[in-house]
Design a protein around this motif. Structure first.
Motif, PDB file in Angstrom:
ATOM      1  N   GLU A 388      28.033  13.500   3.582  1.00  0.00           N
ATOM      2  CA  GLU A 388      26.304  12.625   3.381  1.00  0.00           C
ATOM      3  C   GLU A 388      26.033  14.134   1.759  1.00  0.00           C
ATOM      4  O   GLU A 388      24.890  13.922   1.106  1.00  0.00           O
ATOM      5  CB  GLU A 388      25.375  12.839   4.452  1.00  0.00           C
ATOM      6  CG  GLU A 388      25.503  12.348   5.571  1.00  0.00           C
ATOM      7  CD  GLU A 388      24.057  11.855   6.399  1.00  0.00           C
ATOM      8  OE1 GLU A 388      23.147  12.119   5.616  1.00  0.00           O
ATOM      9  OE2 GLU A 388      24.069  12.921   7.354  1.00  0.00           O
ATOM     10  N   LEU A 389      26.591  15.106   1.378  1.00  0.00           N
ATOM     11  CA  LEU A 389      26.565  15.642   0.813  1.00  0.00           C
ATOM     12  C   LEU A 389      27.231  16.604  -0.531  1.00  0.00           C
ATOM     13  O   LEU A 389      28.778  15.378  -0.075  1.00  0.00           O
ATOM     14  CB  LEU A 389      26.083  17.288   1.050  1.00  0.00           C
ATOM     15  CG  LEU A 389      24.595  17.394   2.359  1.00  0.00           C
ATOM     16  CD1 LEU A 389      25.057  19.086   2.975  1.00  0.00           C
ATOM     17  CD2 LEU A 389      23.404  17.113   2.115  1.00  0.00           C
ATOM     18  N   HIS A 404      22.020  15.545  -1.982  1.00  0.00           N
ATOM     19  CA  HIS A 404      22.314  14.314  -1.117  1.00  0.00           C
ATOM     20  C   HIS A 404      22.908  13.102  -1.696  1.00  0.00           C
ATOM     21  O   HIS A 404      22.961  12.763  -3.071  1.00  0.00           O
ATOM     22  CB  HIS A 404      20.874  13.981  -0.323  1.00  0.00           C
ATOM     23  CG  HIS A 404      21.163  13.147   0.976  1.00  0.00           C
ATOM     24  ND1 HIS A 404      21.541  11.757   0.628  1.00  0.00           N
ATOM     25  CD2 HIS A 404      21.225  13.190   1.835  1.00  0.00           C
ATOM     26  CE1 HIS A 404      21.655  11.580   2.282  1.00  0.00           C
ATOM     27  NE2 HIS A 404      21.745  12.829   3.266  1.00  0.00           N
ATOM     28  N   LYS A 466      19.628  17.246   5.073  1.00  0.00           N
ATOM     29  CA  LYS A 466      19.944  15.503   5.853  1.00  0.00           C
ATOM     30  C   LYS A 466      18.254  14.261   6.443  1.00  0.00           C
ATOM     31  O   LYS A 466      18.388  13.407   5.923  1.00  0.00           O
ATOM     32  CB  LYS A 466      20.825  15.516   6.869  1.00  0.00           C
ATOM     33  CG  LYS A 466      22.237  15.476   6.186  1.00  0.00           C
ATOM     34  CD  LYS A 466      23.530  15.339   6.692  1.00  0.00           C
ATOM     35  CE  LYS A 466      23.693  16.496   7.460  1.00  0.00           C
ATOM     36  NZ  LYS A 466      24.835  16.957   8.649  1.00  0.00           N
TER      37      LYS A 466
END
Length: 474
Positions: A388-389, A404, A466
């Motif tokens: 996600e990063l 992100h 997140k």
């Protein structure tokens, strides 16, 4: 007030501050103030009658300490703001009790400042001639001091006396920076009459470091146009990504072209103490001047910056002005500190610097800095392992630039989300991170300055990013 009254209040204050510091890790990092508390401070009426010290301390405990910026907390990763070193907190009280003007004279604060400026220079490996430096309010003021000396040297070489005649009639003096150079350099250029138009933004390489070939080309273009190149500003840790410029080639070019090399080490110069990254700072000692902040990585309580210069006479010639009422025949060859900067009345900053460094020692400072850089590298690894990063730049010091990913969305949506993320994370109260732009992309940047931070804190930071991103997405 009797001595006993003050002693009782001082003990109460010590308990109040001790409790505040002890309780910090268990509290939210930061939370917005409610309207009632905010208005109580903003609208406080001017008191007609005085209040007892005990009442004032109660008000501080109830109305001020519960609403911190958050930088004392081990999960504060915002901007470049450190937790206060306990030794510096205590020394601040003693310095305030003495309350001298550290402009000059034969008293402890003056001699202590000479010593701690030398200590700072030794910590970062910068050649320090006696008198070649002074403490300032921060790197913003230190930058003004150093660039003023650079300006005066360049003007003198062009046959001009800036102090007498100003800049009118002199061809424009040109300085060279990068897109990541701190805004205090532009402010200094504007304040010193150089004009931000005459600060050239030089391209950086993929590593975020100033490109010497691009710098040379820019200098040659300006010389051909009849301008006067005089200054290059390199960085010992940019505020965006922590990038450290390659000082050797830049210093070679400055020596060849007779340019003043100034290094902005506000945040990152103390990274030289970490053996794992010390190689990045090779050539720093060749700079003409260096500005840095003990109130950042060292944790000296705000405010405290430092200006270091290689040529003491350039600095003194820029600022020295001794009216008859300030003559001091016993001042010695170095004169007063007020001859080397803009401040005449100067606070006793040296004691908190002395206490902070003396309490930890060089080895303790180096150990804390190495821990911060190791944690930053670990954070980079955690980001790279998370789908996600995205890590946006190599981790060179203790700043980590990331964002992100928001899979499946176009760049405009990703950018908008990452612009909103810092504030959303802050409001949640568990960690504090800030944002910035890197090139044309919005990012989050985590700055690690607190050796009390743990790997669990890093994991919580990413979990909060997140979670906040999930809340923001439709």
């Amino acid at each position: 007030m009797t001595a006993e009254d003050f002693r009782a209040a001082a003990h109460t204050a010590a308990d109040l501050v001790s409790d505040y510091l002890a309780e910090l890790p268990g509290r939210p990092v930061w939370q917005p103030m409610d309207d009632t508390a905010r208005r109580a401070l903003l609208d406080a009426p001017l008191p007609a009658a005085g209040r007892p010290l005990a009442d004032l301390l109660t008000a501080i405990g109830q109305d001020v300490l519960p609403h911190p910026m958050g930088n004392g907390h081990p999960r504060f990763f915002g901007w470049v703001n450190s937790a206060p070193a306990p030794a510096g907190v205590l020394a601040t009280l003693a310095a305030s009790a003495m309350n001298p003007s550290s402009a000059g004279g034969d008293h402890a604060d003056v001699h202590l400042e000479r010593a701690v400026v030398r200590w700072i220079a030794e910590l970062v490996g910068f050649p320090h001639p006696a008198g070649g430096g002074l403490l300032t309010s921060g790197t913003s003021m230190a930058t003004i001091v150093c660039l003023a000396a650079a300006r005066n040297r360049a003007a003198r070489r062009a046959g001009w006396d800036v102090r007498e005649d100003g800049l009118a009639g002199l061809p424009p003096l040109v300085g060279y920076v990068t897109g990541e150079t701190h805004s205090c350099v532009r402010k200094a250029a504007e304040l010193l009459g150089l004009g931000s138009r005459h600060l050239r933004t030089v391209a950086t390489g993929p590593d975020g470091r100033l490109d010497p070939a691009e710098l040379r080309a820019a200098v040659e273009r300006d010389r051909a146009a009849g301008l006067l190149p005089f200054l290059v500003v390199a960085s010992a840790g940019t505020v965006g990504t922590g990038a450290v410029d390659d000082f050797g080639p830049i210093a070679d070019l400055c020596a060849e072209q007779r340019l003043w090399l100034h290094v902005d080490g506000a945040y990152g110069a103390f990274g030289r103490l970490d053996p794992a990254i010390a190689h990045r700072y090779a050539g720093l000692e060749r700079a003409d001047s260096l500005a840095l902040d003990p109130h950042k990585w060292l944790g000296v309580p705000v405010d405290c910056g430092c200006a270091l210069v290689r040529d003491i006479e350039e600095l003194r010639a820029t600022f020295s002005l001794v009216p008859s009422y300030l003559r001091d025949e016993a001042a010695g060859a170095l004169g007063w500190f007020s001859e080397y900067g803009t401040e005449q009345t100067r606070p006793f900053r040296a004691l908190k610097v002395w206490a902070t460094i003396a309490h930890k020692g060089r080895d303790g400072i180096a150990r804390d800095i190495a821990r911060c850089t190791a944690l930053a590298r670990r954070l980079g690894e955690l980001i790279e392992a998370d789908r996600e990063l995205e890590l946006l730049a190599e981790v060179q010091t203790s700043i980590v630039a990331f964002r992100h990913r928001t899979p499946g969305h176009d760049e405009a949506i990703v950018d908008a989300l990452n612009r909103e993320l810092p504030a959303a994370v802050q409001r949640r109260g568990r960690v504090f991170v800030t944002g910035a732009r890197l090139g044309d992309r919005e990012m989050l940047r985590a700055c690690l300055l607190n050796a009390a931070t743990t790997e669990a804190d890093l994991e919580l930071l990413l979990a909060e990013v997140k979670a906040a991103a999930a809340d923001l997405q439709p």
